[in-house]
Write a protein that holds these residues in place. Structure first.
Motif, PDB file in Angstrom:
ATOM      1  N   UNK A   1      40.427  51.884  33.558  1.00 52.62           N
ATOM      2  CA  UNK A   1      40.653  50.443  33.620  1.00 52.62           C
ATOM      3  C   UNK A   1      39.722  49.758  32.644  1.00 52.62           C
ATOM      4  N   UNK A   2      40.246  48.833  31.928  1.00 51.69           N
ATOM      5  CA  UNK A   2      39.472  48.063  30.972  1.00 51.69           C
ATOM      6  C   UNK A   2      38.777  46.929  31.708  1.00 51.69           C
ATOM      7  N   UNK A   3      37.482  46.842  31.614  1.00 48.89           N
ATOM      8  CA  UNK A   3      36.729  45.798  32.316  1.00 48.89           C
ATOM      9  C   UNK A   3      36.348  44.686  31.359  1.00 48.89           C
ATOM     10  N   UNK A   4      36.225  43.477  31.875  1.00 49.85           N
ATOM     11  CA  UNK A   4      35.763  42.391  31.005  1.00 49.85           C
ATOM     12  C   UNK A   4      34.328  42.631  30.580  1.00 49.85           C
ATOM     13  N   UNK A   5      33.920  42.006  29.489  1.00 40.99           N
ATOM     14  CA  UNK A   5      32.545  42.164  29.033  1.00 40.99           C
ATOM     15  C   UNK A   5      31.594  41.693  30.118  1.00 40.99           C
ATOM     16  N   UNK A  30      48.749  39.705  41.302  1.00 40.63           N
ATOM     17  CA  UNK A  30      48.756  39.301  42.703  1.00 40.63           C
ATOM     18  C   UNK A  30      47.328  39.246  43.238  1.00 40.63           C
ATOM     19  N   UNK A  31      47.173  38.632  44.377  1.00 45.01           N
ATOM     20  CA  UNK A  31      45.863  38.554  45.025  1.00 45.01           C
ATOM     21  C   UNK A  31      45.333  39.965  45.291  1.00 45.01           C
ATOM     22  N   UNK A  32      46.172  40.858  45.752  1.00 43.05           N
ATOM     23  CA  UNK A  32      45.739  42.224  46.052  1.00 43.05           C
ATOM     24  C   UNK A  32      45.360  42.975  44.784  1.00 43.05           C
ATOM     25  N   UNK A  33      46.111  42.795  43.697  1.00 45.77           N
ATOM     26  CA  UNK A  33      45.765  43.432  42.430  1.00 45.77           C
ATOM     27  C   UNK A  33      44.407  42.921  41.943  1.00 45.77           C
ATOM     28  N   UNK A  34      44.171  41.619  42.061  1.00 48.32           N
ATOM     29  CA  UNK A  34      42.902  41.035  41.643  1.00 48.32           C
ATOM     30  C   UNK A  34      41.763  41.554  42.509  1.00 48.32           C
ATOM     31  N   UNK A  35      41.946  41.573  43.817  1.00 44.45           N
ATOM     32  CA  UNK A  35      40.901  42.041  44.725  1.00 44.45           C
ATOM     33  C   UNK A  35      40.531  43.498  44.434  1.00 44.45           C
ATOM     34  N   UNK A  36      41.531  44.347  44.246  1.00 45.48           N
ATOM     35  CA  UNK A  36      41.264  45.760  43.980  1.00 45.48           C
ATOM     36  C   UNK A  36      40.540  45.947  42.654  1.00 45.48           C
ATOM     37  N   UNK A  37      40.968  45.227  41.628  1.00 44.28           N
ATOM     38  CA  UNK A  37      40.325  45.349  40.315  1.00 44.28           C
ATOM     39  C   UNK A  37      38.874  44.891  40.371  1.00 44.28           C
ATOM     40  N   UNK A  38      38.602  43.798  41.060  1.00 43.33           N
ATOM     41  CA  UNK A  38      37.227  43.311  41.198  1.00 43.33           C
ATOM     42  C   UNK A  38      36.389  44.298  42.004  1.00 43.33           C
ATOM     43  N   UNK A  39      36.977  44.860  43.027  1.00 48.79           N
ATOM     44  CA  UNK A  39      36.286  45.879  43.825  1.00 48.79           C
ATOM     45  C   UNK A  39      35.931  47.079  42.945  1.00 48.79           C
ATOM     46  N   UNK A  40      36.871  47.506  42.109  1.00 49.25           N
ATOM     47  CA  UNK A  40      36.634  48.634  41.200  1.00 49.25           C
ATOM     48  C   UNK A  40      35.509  48.344  40.218  1.00 49.25           C
TER      49      UNK A  40
END
Length: 95
Positions: A1-5, A30-40
């Motif tokens: 996954x590409x993370x922001x700087x 989606x909210x769930x996609x955002x939550x999971x990505x932030x968790x990752x």
């Protein structure tokens, strides 16, 4: 996954990251996609905090982040509310 700087100041980087977290490739986050990505990324935000970000950015009230304006609003929200937390929980080393 590409993370922001780590500074989250690079808008294009955030948009690429948002594109990468669109796991079902429907062109919206989606909210769930955002939550999971932030968790990752190590941002263990509560459902309420993710909901707040979505509510702020979801200008057309369709429960997704889609379109440049909504991505821009999410970017500004992220810079304001998540940057300090991101640095504190980041396991990345400075460049």
């Amino acid at each position: 996954m590409l993370a922001p700087s780590s500074s989250m100041e690079d808008e294009q980087s955030l948009k690429c990251w948002l594109d990468s977290i669109d796991t079902n490739k429907d062109g919206k986050v989606s909210k769930e996609e955002l939550r999971k990505a932030l968790h990752d990324l190590g941002l263990h935000l509560t459902h309420l905090k993710v909901w707040r970000a979505m509510a702020r950015a979801d200008r057309n009230h369709n429960h997704y982040i889609d379109g440049d304006k909504e991505f821009d609003v999410l970017f500004e929200y992220a810079k304001k509310h998540w940057e300090t937390r991101h640095h504190r929980h980041s396991h990345r080393h400075p460049h």
